[in-house]
Design an enzyme around this catalytic site. Sequence first.
Site, PDB file in Angstrom:
ATOM      1  N   LEU A  32       0.775  -1.332   0.393  1.00 44.40           N
ATOM      2  CA  LEU A  32      -0.383   0.030  -0.359  1.00 44.40           C
ATOM      3  C   LEU A  32       0.661   1.294  -0.059  1.00 44.40           C
ATOM      4  CD1 LEU A  32      -2.603  -0.914   2.409  1.00 44.40           C
ATOM      5  CD2 LEU A  32      -2.911  -1.498  -0.236  1.00 44.40           C
ATOM      6  N   GLY A  35      -1.812   6.388  -2.774  1.00 40.71           N
ATOM      7  CA  GLY A  35      -2.969   6.017  -3.881  1.00 40.71           C
ATOM      8  C   GLY A  35      -3.923   4.863  -2.992  1.00 40.71           C
ATOM      9  N   HIS A  36      -3.228   3.940  -2.243  1.00 40.45           N
ATOM     10  CA  HIS A  36      -4.762   3.146  -2.125  1.00 40.45           C
ATOM     11  C   HIS A  36      -4.679   3.852  -0.349  1.00 40.45           C
ATOM     12  CE1 HIS A  36      -1.054  -0.136  -3.633  1.00 40.45           C
ATOM     13  NE2 HIS A  36      -2.982  -0.069  -4.007  1.00 40.45           N
ATOM     14  N   GLN A  60      -4.629 -13.362 -12.314  1.00 42.52           N
ATOM     15  CA  GLN A  60      -3.867 -11.803 -13.246  1.00 42.52           C
ATOM     16  C   GLN A  60      -2.826 -11.474 -13.744  1.00 42.52           C
ATOM     17  OE1 GLN A  60      -5.962  -8.810  -9.950  1.00 42.52           O
ATOM     18  NE2 GLN A  60      -4.479  -7.871 -10.999  1.00 42.52           N
ATOM     19  N   GLY A 153      -9.129   2.734  -7.993  1.00 42.91           N
ATOM     20  CA  GLY A 153      -8.234   3.858  -8.736  1.00 42.91           C
ATOM     21  C   GLY A 153      -8.647   4.370  -9.966  1.00 42.91           C
ATOM     22  N   GLN A 154      -8.274   5.717 -10.509  1.00 37.06           N
ATOM     23  CA  GLN A 154      -8.500   5.821 -12.036  1.00 37.06           C
ATOM     24  C   GLN A 154      -7.060   5.905 -12.674  1.00 37.06           C
ATOM     25  OE1 GLN A 154     -10.140   9.316 -11.307  1.00 37.06           O
ATOM     26  NE2 GLN A 154     -12.211   8.927 -12.841  1.00 37.06           N
ATOM     27  N   VAL A 182      -3.088   9.481  -7.293  1.00 34.45           N
ATOM     28  CA  VAL A 182      -2.449   9.799  -7.064  1.00 34.45           C
ATOM     29  C   VAL A 182      -0.713  10.142  -7.460  1.00 34.45           C
ATOM     30  CG1 VAL A 182      -1.097  10.568  -4.094  1.00 34.45           C
ATOM     31  CG2 VAL A 182      -3.928   9.379  -5.192  1.00 34.45           C
ATOM     32  N   ARG A 193       4.883  -0.609  -8.459  1.00 36.19           N
ATOM     33  CA  ARG A 193       5.943  -1.248  -9.213  1.00 36.19           C
ATOM     34  C   ARG A 193       6.855   0.045  -8.606  1.00 36.19           C
ATOM     35  NH1 ARG A 193       1.625  -4.028 -11.973  1.00 36.19           N
ATOM     36  NH2 ARG A 193       2.567  -6.149 -11.918  1.00 36.19           N
TER      37      ARG A 193
HETATM   38  O1  PAF Z   1      -5.688  -3.015  -8.977  1.00 37.11           O
HETATM   39  C1  PAF Z   1      -5.656  -3.760  -8.823  1.00 37.11           C
HETATM   40  O2  PAF Z   1      -5.126  -3.867  -7.610  1.00 37.11           O
HETATM   41  C2  PAF Z   1      -5.965  -5.196  -8.634  1.00 37.11           C
HETATM   42  O3  PAF Z   1      -6.325  -5.710  -9.883  1.00 37.11           O
HETATM   43  C3  PAF Z   1      -7.440  -5.922  -8.271  1.00 37.11           C
HETATM   44  C4  PAF Z   1      -8.653  -5.239  -8.180  1.00 37.11           C
HETATM   45  C5  PAF Z   1      -7.475  -5.432  -6.586  1.00 37.11           C
HETATM   46  C6  PAF Z   1      -7.515  -7.050  -8.531  1.00 37.11           C
HETATM   47  O4  PAF Z   1      -6.939  -7.910  -7.743  1.00 37.11           O
END
Ligand code: PAF
Length: 285
Positions: A32, A35-36, A60, A153-154, A182, A193
């Site tokens: 985190l 932004g989070h 993903q 977030g955008q 942010v 990242r």
């Molecule tokens: O944006 C992210 O961090 C991820 O894609 C999410 C929405 C938490 C799904 O794993």
Amino acid sequence: MLLHKIEEVRKHVKNWKKQGLSIGLVPTMGALHAGHLSLIKKAVEKCDKVVVSVFVNPIQFCPGEDLDKYPRTLEADNKLCEEANADIVFAPSPSEMYGEGQMHTNDFLTYVIPPFFYTNKLCGKSRVGHFDGVCTVVNKLFNIVQPDFAFFGQKDAQQLIIIKKMVKDLNIPIEIIPCPIVRENSGLALSSRNKYLSEEDKTYALALSKILNNIKSCYKKGITDVNALKETAYAFLNEHHELEYLEFMNENDLEAVTTATDNTRVFIACKVGGVRLIDNLLLGE
Ligand code: PAF
């Protein structure tokens, strides 16, 4: 409160629902940053109870991506969530989310697959299957937490547009709340990242926000031809940049445009020092 089990979260959710409390969900993959925290802050302001999920979602990630080395900092994340007044941090293991059998071979998992038109472009082009994994896990989180509001977030604008589409198409009774990007004072968009960037690479990474801001000021001066606007980017790029895409799309349906309008969102992805960075901006904002 840090919880790892779906059943434990459900118990709290059931209790909250009984009391008529509103629930906000902030889905994250952890590591985190500010932004989070801006999403969590917004959720705490708007909702009676807030759940932050911290889950590095294996389905993903594409083969060869950074699943194994993705930063995992649960202890620090939990502390930040507590300080931000989130009620629950839900940090399940992959097997809690997908079961032992489905974790390694995803073959037998029921997926939520967003339309190809939305996923065969921008990040979806190089990250084939990425948004199937995102929509599947977000749906699971929605079903587990049953929030009234979910905060995204955008910065990941394609993801946000796809999730909004999924919610609309599948009549999911949750309001999606978009939250602004942010940035560091330098303009660099915050991302988990960014931790991979050296100090020198960080200066090269500024090209992304510079390109977007320059495009916006050209647009404000009256240039609307997308090819002409794209041309302006090259002045900011050198051998330290590996541009993946610079695209102009309609904000609502991700249709590519040739003439820019206030509804056009400009998307950029570029590798710097081997780190893939993304950013975007709405021309009308
Ligand atoms: O944006 C992210 O961090 C991820 O894609 C999410 C929405 C938490 C799904 O794993």
